[in-house]
Scaffold this motif. Structure first.
Motif, PDB file in Angstrom:
ATOM      1  N   LEU A 322     132.520  40.599 -37.089  1.00 22.89           N
ATOM      2  CA  LEU A 322     131.104  40.224 -37.129  1.00 22.89           C
ATOM      3  C   LEU A 322     130.610  39.963 -38.547  1.00 22.89           C
ATOM      4  CD1 LEU A 322     129.582  42.901 -34.704  1.00 22.89           C
ATOM      5  CD2 LEU A 322     130.538  40.674 -34.128  1.00 22.89           C
ATOM      6  N   GLY A 323     129.504  39.240 -38.612  1.00 23.71           N
ATOM      7  CA  GLY A 323     128.698  39.070 -39.825  1.00 23.71           C
ATOM      8  C   GLY A 323     129.492  39.001 -41.109  1.00 23.71           C
ATOM      9  N   ASP A 324     129.307  40.013 -41.957  1.00 27.44           N
ATOM     10  CA  ASP A 324     129.931  39.965 -43.286  1.00 27.44           C
ATOM     11  C   ASP A 324     131.386  40.435 -43.298  1.00 27.44           C
ATOM     12  OD1 ASP A 324     129.878  42.694 -43.113  1.00 27.44           O
ATOM     13  OD2 ASP A 324     128.146  42.955 -44.417  1.00 27.44           O
ATOM     14  N   GLY A 325     131.964  40.634 -42.127  1.00 24.42           N
ATOM     15  CA  GLY A 325     133.405  40.900 -42.068  1.00 24.42           C
ATOM     16  C   GLY A 325     133.798  42.357 -42.027  1.00 24.42           C
ATOM     17  N   ARG A 326     132.833  43.263 -42.106  1.00 26.54           N
ATOM     18  CA  ARG A 326     133.212  44.690 -42.105  1.00 26.54           C
ATOM     19  C   ARG A 326     132.936  45.380 -40.770  1.00 26.54           C
ATOM     20  NH1 ARG A 326     134.768  47.466 -46.735  1.00 26.54           N
ATOM     21  NH2 ARG A 326     135.172  45.950 -48.369  1.00 26.54           N
ATOM     22  N   TRP A 327     132.112  44.745 -39.952  1.00 24.72           N
ATOM     23  CA  TRP A 327     131.931  45.250 -38.592  1.00 24.72           C
ATOM     24  C   TRP A 327     132.771  44.404 -37.639  1.00 24.72           C
ATOM     25  CZ3 TRP A 327     130.051  49.601 -36.774  1.00 24.72           C
ATOM     26  CH2 TRP A 327     129.077  50.308 -37.501  1.00 24.72           C
ATOM     27  N   SER A 328     133.212  45.022 -36.540  1.00 24.36           N
ATOM     28  CA  SER A 328     133.946  44.273 -35.516  1.00 24.36           C
ATOM     29  C   SER A 328     133.440  44.709 -34.150  1.00 24.36           C
ATOM     30  CB  SER A 328     135.440  44.563 -35.640  1.00 24.36           C
ATOM     31  OG  SER A 328     135.655  45.952 -35.479  1.00 24.36           O
ATOM     32  N   TRP A 329     133.751  43.891 -33.131  1.00 24.74           N
ATOM     33  CA  TRP A 329     133.268  44.157 -31.777  1.00 24.74           C
ATOM     34  C   TRP A 329     134.451  44.014 -30.824  1.00 24.74           C
ATOM     35  CZ3 TRP A 329     129.755  40.174 -28.801  1.00 24.74           C
ATOM     36  CH2 TRP A 329     129.302  40.752 -27.604  1.00 24.74           C
ATOM     37  N   SER A 330     134.800  45.099 -30.174  1.00 24.58           N
ATOM     38  CA  SER A 330     135.949  45.113 -29.261  1.00 24.58           C
ATOM     39  C   SER A 330     135.425  45.304 -27.844  1.00 24.58           C
ATOM     40  CB  SER A 330     136.865  46.282 -29.660  1.00 24.58           C
ATOM     41  OG  SER A 330     138.030  46.316 -28.887  1.00 24.58           O
ATOM     42  N   SER A 331     135.481  44.240 -27.037  1.00 23.78           N
ATOM     43  CA  SER A 331     134.914  44.370 -25.687  1.00 23.78           C
ATOM     44  C   SER A 331     135.502  43.301 -24.755  1.00 23.78           C
ATOM     45  CB  SER A 331     133.382  44.273 -25.747  1.00 23.78           C
ATOM     46  OG  SER A 331     132.819  44.562 -24.483  1.00 23.78           O
ATOM     47  N   GLY A 332     134.828  43.132 -23.602  1.00 24.36           N
ATOM     48  CA  GLY A 332     135.243  42.114 -22.628  1.00 24.36           C
ATOM     49  C   GLY A 332     136.475  42.514 -21.827  1.00 24.36           C
ATOM     50  N   HIS A 333     136.773  43.807 -21.795  1.00 25.97           N
ATOM     51  CA  HIS A 333     138.016  44.219 -21.121  1.00 25.97           C
ATOM     52  C   HIS A 333     137.890  44.243 -19.601  1.00 25.97           C
ATOM     53  CE1 HIS A 333     138.384  45.653 -25.274  1.00 25.97           C
ATOM     54  NE2 HIS A 333     139.631  45.280 -25.106  1.00 25.97           N
ATOM     55  N   PHE A 334     136.686  44.020 -19.125  1.00 23.19           N
ATOM     56  CA  PHE A 334     136.409  43.811 -17.697  1.00 23.19           C
ATOM     57  C   PHE A 334     137.094  44.871 -16.827  1.00 23.19           C
ATOM     58  CE2 PHE A 334     136.844  40.685 -13.914  1.00 23.19           C
ATOM     59  CZ  PHE A 334     135.661  41.130 -13.382  1.00 23.19           C
ATOM     60  N   ARG A 335     137.971  44.449 -15.893  1.00 26.18           N
ATOM     61  CA  ARG A 335     138.558  45.460 -15.010  1.00 26.18           C
ATOM     62  C   ARG A 335     139.894  45.981 -15.535  1.00 26.18           C
ATOM     63  NH1 ARG A 335     141.622  42.238 -11.046  1.00 26.18           N
ATOM     64  NH2 ARG A 335     141.195  40.051 -11.494  1.00 26.18           N
ATOM     65  N   HIS A 336     140.176  45.687 -16.832  1.00 25.62           N
ATOM     66  CA  HIS A 336     141.469  46.113 -17.370  1.00 25.62           C
ATOM     67  C   HIS A 336     141.354  46.897 -18.672  1.00 25.62           C
ATOM     68  CE1 HIS A 336     142.689  42.565 -14.791  1.00 25.62           C
ATOM     69  NE2 HIS A 336     143.266  43.600 -14.253  1.00 25.62           N
ATOM     70  N   GLY A 337     140.216  47.550 -18.872  1.00 23.27           N
ATOM     71  CA  GLY A 337     140.020  48.255 -20.136  1.00 23.27           C
ATOM     72  C   GLY A 337     140.965  49.418 -20.339  1.00 23.27           C
ATOM     73  N   VAL A 338     141.273  50.127 -19.262  1.00 23.41           N
ATOM     74  CA  VAL A 338     142.218  51.233 -19.397  1.00 23.41           C
ATOM     75  C   VAL A 338     143.601  50.646 -19.700  1.00 23.41           C
ATOM     76  CG1 VAL A 338     143.254  53.220 -18.258  1.00 23.41           C
ATOM     77  CG2 VAL A 338     140.850  52.667 -17.832  1.00 23.41           C
ATOM     78  N   THR A 339     143.952  49.633 -18.938  1.00 22.70           N
ATOM     79  CA  THR A 339     145.240  48.962 -19.150  1.00 22.70           C
ATOM     80  C   THR A 339     145.412  48.540 -20.611  1.00 22.70           C
ATOM     81  OG1 THR A 339     144.967  48.049 -16.928  1.00 22.70           O
ATOM     82  CG2 THR A 339     146.676  47.041 -18.309  1.00 22.70           C
ATOM     83  N   LEU A 340     144.359  47.932 -21.164  1.00 22.89           N
ATOM     84  CA  LEU A 340     144.493  47.272 -22.465  1.00 22.89           C
ATOM     85  C   LEU A 340     144.125  48.159 -23.662  1.00 22.89           C
ATOM     86  CD1 LEU A 340     142.993  43.810 -21.423  1.00 22.89           C
ATOM     87  CD2 LEU A 340     145.394  44.338 -21.848  1.00 22.89           C
ATOM     88  N   ALA A 341     143.698  49.396 -23.406  1.00 26.69           N
ATOM     89  CA  ALA A 341     143.176  50.236 -24.492  1.00 26.69           C
ATOM     90  C   ALA A 341     144.133  50.385 -25.689  1.00 26.69           C
ATOM     91  CB  ALA A 341     142.767  51.603 -23.949  1.00 26.69           C
ATOM     92  N   PRO A 342     145.427  50.681 -25.473  1.00 23.41           N
ATOM     93  CA  PRO A 342     146.274  50.852 -26.667  1.00 23.41           C
ATOM     94  C   PRO A 342     146.437  49.554 -27.451  1.00 23.41           C
ATOM     95  CG  PRO A 342     147.566  51.135 -24.644  1.00 23.41           C
ATOM     96  CD  PRO A 342     146.145  50.965 -24.220  1.00 23.41           C
ATOM     97  N   ILE A 343     146.338  48.423 -26.768  1.00 20.50           N
ATOM     98  CA  ILE A 343     146.441  47.127 -27.454  1.00 20.50           C
ATOM     99  C   ILE A 343     145.182  46.906 -28.286  1.00 20.50           C
ATOM    100  CG2 ILE A 343     146.567  44.617 -27.086  1.00 20.50           C
ATOM    101  CD1 ILE A 343     148.334  45.261 -24.597  1.00 20.50           C
ATOM    102  N   ALA A 344     144.017  47.237 -27.698  1.00 23.26           N
ATOM    103  CA  ALA A 344     142.747  47.112 -28.436  1.00 23.26           C
ATOM    104  C   ALA A 344     142.740  48.064 -29.636  1.00 23.26           C
ATOM    105  CB  ALA A 344     141.573  47.425 -27.504  1.00 23.26           C
ATOM    106  N   ALA A 345     143.306  49.259 -29.451  1.00 16.54           N
ATOM    107  CA  ALA A 345     143.327  50.239 -30.551  1.00 16.54           C
ATOM    108  C   ALA A 345     144.183  49.729 -31.711  1.00 16.54           C
ATOM    109  CB  ALA A 345     143.864  51.576 -30.037  1.00 16.54           C
ATOM    110  N   ASN A 346     145.295  49.085 -31.379  1.00 17.47           N
ATOM    111  CA  ASN A 346     146.146  48.520 -32.438  1.00 17.47           C
ATOM    112  C   ASN A 346     145.395  47.423 -33.185  1.00 17.47           C
ATOM    113  OD1 ASN A 346     148.238  50.183 -31.791  1.00 17.47           O
ATOM    114  ND2 ASN A 346     149.289  48.699 -30.481  1.00 17.47           N
ATOM    115  N   GLU A 347     144.599  46.665 -32.436  1.00 15.16           N
ATOM    116  CA  GLU A 347     143.839  45.578 -33.050  1.00 15.16           C
ATOM    117  C   GLU A 347     142.794  46.136 -34.023  1.00 15.16           C
ATOM    118  OE1 GLU A 347     142.921  41.181 -31.617  1.00 15.16           O
ATOM    119  OE2 GLU A 347     143.260  42.749 -30.136  1.00 15.16           O
ATOM    120  N   ALA A 348     142.157  47.245 -33.617  1.00 15.12           N
ATOM    121  CA  ALA A 348     141.161  47.879 -34.498  1.00 15.12           C
ATOM    122  C   ALA A 348     141.832  48.340 -35.793  1.00 15.12           C
ATOM    123  CB  ALA A 348     140.509  49.061 -33.776  1.00 15.12           C
ATOM    124  N   LEU A 349     143.031  48.898 -35.657  1.00 15.74           N
ATOM    125  CA  LEU A 349     143.746  49.366 -36.847  1.00 15.74           C
ATOM    126  C   LEU A 349     144.121  48.184 -37.756  1.00 15.74           C
ATOM    127  CD1 LEU A 349     145.139  51.653 -38.424  1.00 15.74           C
ATOM    128  CD2 LEU A 349     147.182  51.242 -37.047  1.00 15.74           C
TER     129      LEU A 349
END
Ligand SMILES: Cc1cc2nc3c(=O)[nH]c(=O)nc-3n(C[C@H](O)[C@H](O)[C@H](O)COP(=O)(O)OP(=O)(O)OC[C@H]3O[C@@H](n4cnc5c(N)ncnc54)[C@H](O)[C@@H]3O)c2cc1C
Length: 356
Positions: A322-349
């Motif tokens: 987002l914006g100036d590059g220091r905030w991010s937004w991780s969402s849209g996992h719809f009906r697969h958020g549990v499935t995709l959580a470790p992948i999203a966590a790696n992306e945050a890292l």
């Protein structure tokens, strides 16, 4: 040096909790904000990490991402064990896909074609040859498809173990809502009703909840809530058998059976904003489940859980800087958020390490 950096994580659903864990494990100081961690859509989820039996037309891209989820969960469970000495239970037992009436069975056949295009070849199974697999199932359903390799885990266990690990890793939990976020390009700031917090990077993982004021998005992604319920019953123990997923009068119903006869029946899917499980919604779900698994007739209802799945326009998850590059937004996992959580966590890292 990485360890001096401070990450702010807004939202403690499965995405925020697992992201906080990965950051903390890699030396980040982490502050996580949520008035009720684990209480959003994560609370309602059945915990299927079962991409294969849910393949639908036009979902090839999503399936590609999801098919790496089981491996990602195995790796995550390994990391979690190193911190908590606890074993996250991942049950790789497959899904039995059924059809209630003639047109539902045609939907099963359509599924088989779509799945084959993606390289998934389910095995045909029948009541005659493998009666145990049809334990509790209506005798009018005499065959189905077994999608091997599909798995489930218990989101309650995920929330408990990851929270314990986060505590052990020194993650600070602020049980408040973040009302606004900001920053000046060199640091980020999050404001709650009672205080302000400063960090080096931020991850917003508020699921289908509104973004805090001040979060400047590209406008490319919009998230809307898709309401759903699961009903938990004490019923039959099919935990040694595959999960059941069935088309019923054109809808789907599933049953995930945990050891001891704790069964999760799911799930409704409605585009509405009002909270609360509606009588008709519960009735339809239980009717469909009972038609497919009449052995649930005497099951005892334990509780109904509800949540809002975070759905993006194209029903795909995203990780937006987002914006100036220091905030991010991780969402849209719809009906697969549990499935995709470790992948999203790696992306945050990866995001945090890129910015740091
Ligand atoms: C009935 C149902 C069944 C499901 N079954 C499955 C399944 O079997 N498998 C699967 O993979 N997925 C399933 N899902 C989908 C899955 O639950 C979601 O995709 C996932 O929970 C999304 O995780 P999240 O962390 O983004 O959101 P959430 O779990 O909703 O968490 C968001 C958190 O952010 C917090 N929050 C919001 N705004 C703020 C703020 N301003 N400040 C601080 N905190 C804030 C909330 O309190 C909440 O705890 C199901 C969903 C439902 C509803």
């Amino acid at each position: 040096m990485k360890s001096a950096k401070h990450a702010l994580v807004v939202g403690g659903g499965v995405i925020g909790l697992t992201s906080a864990f990965q950051l903390a494990r890699h030396g980040w100081r982490v502050t996580l904000f949520d008035p009720r961690p684990g209480g959003g859509a994560t609370w309602a989820a059945a915990g299927m990490i079962a991409p294969s039996a849910e393949i639908g037309a036009g979902e090839a891209a999503n399936y590609g991402l999801q098919s790496g989820a089981l491996d990602a969960w195995r790796g995550f469970a390994n990391d979690l064990r190193k911190v908590t000495q606890k074993e996250l239970s991942i049950v790789e037992i497959g899904t039995l896909l059924l059809g209630w009436d003639g047109s539902d069975r045609r939907m099963v056949e359509q599924f088989a074609q779509i799945a084959a295009d993606l390289g998934v070849v389910p095995r045909r199974v029948s009541l005659d040859e493998e009666p145990g697999m049809f334990d509790g199932v209506s005798p009018r359903i005499s065959d189905g498809l077994l999608v091997e390799g599909d798995a489930w885990l218990d989101p309650d266990q995920v929330v408990a173990y990851v929270s314990e690990a986060n505590e052990a890793l020194g993650v600070s939990i602020v049980k408040e809502v973040v009302v606004s976020v900001g920053g000046d390009g060199t640091r980020v700031e999050a404001t709650t009703p009672s205080d302000s917090f400063v960090g080096d990077i931020g991850v917003i993982a508020t699921g289908a909840g509104a973004l805090p004021t001040g979060a400047v998005t590209s406008g490319k992604h919009v998230v809307r809530p898709i309401h759903g319920i699961t009903v938990r019953v004490r019923g039959i123990d099919r935990s040694a058998q595959p999960m059941i997923r069935s088309f019923v009068r054109g809808s789907t119903v599933y049953m995930v059976s945990r050891p001891g006869g704790y069964d999760v029946l799911g799930a409704s899917s409605e585009e509405r904003h009002e909270a609360g499980a509606q009588v008709g919604e519960v009735q339809r779900l239980l009717r469909d489940a009972l038609d497919v698994v009449p052995a649930l007739e005497t099951a005892v209802i334990l509780e109904t859980r509800e949540g809002n799945r975070p759905a993006s326009d194209d029903l795909r998850p995203f990780f937006e800087v987002l914006g100036d590059g220091r905030w991010s937004w991780s969402s849209g996992h719809f009906r697969h958020g549990v499935t995709l959580a470790p992948i999203a966590a790696n992306e945050a890292l990866r995001f945090a390490e890129r910015v740091a």
